[in-house]
Design a protein around this motif. Structure first.
Motif, PDB file in Angstrom:
ATOM      1  N   LYS A  83       1.298  -6.696  -6.315  1.00  0.00           N
ATOM      2  CA  LYS A  83       2.387  -6.853  -5.352  1.00  0.00           C
ATOM      3  C   LYS A  83       2.485  -5.583  -4.523  1.00  0.00           C
ATOM      4  O   LYS A  83       2.069  -4.509  -4.950  1.00  0.00           O
ATOM      5  N   ARG A  84       3.056  -5.734  -3.349  1.00  0.00           N
ATOM      6  CA  ARG A  84       3.289  -4.600  -2.452  1.00  0.00           C
ATOM      7  C   ARG A  84       4.754  -4.219  -2.515  1.00  0.00           C
ATOM      8  O   ARG A  84       5.626  -5.079  -2.513  1.00  0.00           O
ATOM      9  N   SER A 137       4.520   0.194   1.697  1.00  0.00           N
ATOM     10  CA  SER A 137       3.577  -0.907   1.904  1.00  0.00           C
ATOM     11  C   SER A 137       2.101  -0.511   1.794  1.00  0.00           C
ATOM     12  O   SER A 137       1.251  -1.376   1.659  1.00  0.00           O
ATOM     13  N   ALA A 138       1.793   0.767   1.832  1.00  0.00           N
ATOM     14  CA  ALA A 138       0.401   1.196   1.689  1.00  0.00           C
ATOM     15  C   ALA A 138      -0.051   1.173   0.234  1.00  0.00           C
ATOM     16  O   ALA A 138      -1.232   1.320  -0.049  1.00  0.00           O
ATOM     17  N   TRP A 141       3.716  -0.779 -14.549  1.00  0.00           N
ATOM     18  CA  TRP A 141       3.196  -0.960 -13.190  1.00  0.00           C
ATOM     19  C   TRP A 141       2.522   0.332 -12.762  1.00  0.00           C
ATOM     20  O   TRP A 141       3.025   1.421 -13.029  1.00  0.00           O
ATOM     21  N   VAL A 142       1.389   0.196 -12.103  1.00  0.00           N
ATOM     22  CA  VAL A 142       0.641   1.355 -11.633  1.00  0.00           C
ATOM     23  C   VAL A 142       0.109   1.050 -10.234  1.00  0.00           C
ATOM     24  O   VAL A 142      -0.155  -0.104  -9.897  1.00  0.00           O
ATOM     25  N   ALA A 143      -0.027   2.082  -9.427  1.00  0.00           N
ATOM     26  CA  ALA A 143      -0.595   1.905  -8.087  1.00  0.00           C
ATOM     27  C   ALA A 143      -2.094   1.657  -8.206  1.00  0.00           C
ATOM     28  O   ALA A 143      -2.806   2.416  -8.859  1.00  0.00           O
ATOM     29  N   LYS A 144      -2.542   0.596  -7.588  1.00  0.00           N
ATOM     30  CA  LYS A 144      -3.967   0.256  -7.596  1.00  0.00           C
ATOM     31  C   LYS A 144      -4.803   1.389  -7.010  1.00  0.00           C
ATOM     32  O   LYS A 144      -5.946   1.593  -7.395  1.00  0.00           O
ATOM     33  N   LEU A 177       0.893   7.620   1.753  1.00  0.00           N
ATOM     34  CA  LEU A 177       2.169   7.360   2.420  1.00  0.00           C
ATOM     35  C   LEU A 177       2.385   8.337   3.566  1.00  0.00           C
ATOM     36  O   LEU A 177       1.994   9.504   3.465  1.00  0.00           O
ATOM     37  N   PRO A 178       3.030   7.884   4.634  1.00  0.00           N
ATOM     38  CA  PRO A 178       3.279   8.797   5.749  1.00  0.00           C
ATOM     39  C   PRO A 178       4.284   9.875   5.360  1.00  0.00           C
ATOM     40  O   PRO A 178       5.128   9.677   4.474  1.00  0.00           O
TER      41      PRO A 178
END
Length: 103
Positions: free
Chosen positions: A87-88, A93-94, A63-66, A12-13
């Protein structure tokens, strides 16, 4: 918020981690933690009267970040499997979120 920064700083930025976002997350979790729901189990860790962490569990899925293979491996070791959907998060969005379920 510190956990998010430590986990997702490479995805993430820097401008993602603003005080506004932090406040929004605190408000969201305050709402969730204040709701009494029989299907949720919530535990809060404190040190010297300050909340230092919490965990929430409910029926079956998470839910987990891919892009977080370490977390995915942890959940797999504990009987969870990806269900094949993703899902995003419009606010991040990253990151691609995937549900994991325990059969």
């Amino acid at each position: 918020m510190t956990t998010w920064q430590e986990t997702y700083t490479d995805l993430l930025p820097a401008e993602f981690f603003t005080e506004g976002h932090s406040r929004q997350r605190r408000e969201m979790w305050a709402r969730i933690l204040s709701e009494q729901r029989a299907e949720w189990s919530i535990r809060v860790a404190e040190s010297d009267g300050e909340i230092i962490g919490f965990a929430m569990a409910g029926p079956v899925s998470l839910w987990v970040a891919k892009q977080n293979p370490r977390a995915m491996a942890f959940y797999r070791r504990n009987g969870f499997r990806c269900d094949g959907t993703e899902k995003r998060d419009p606010g991040a969005s990253a990151i691609t979120d995937i549900p994991m379920v325990r059969p």
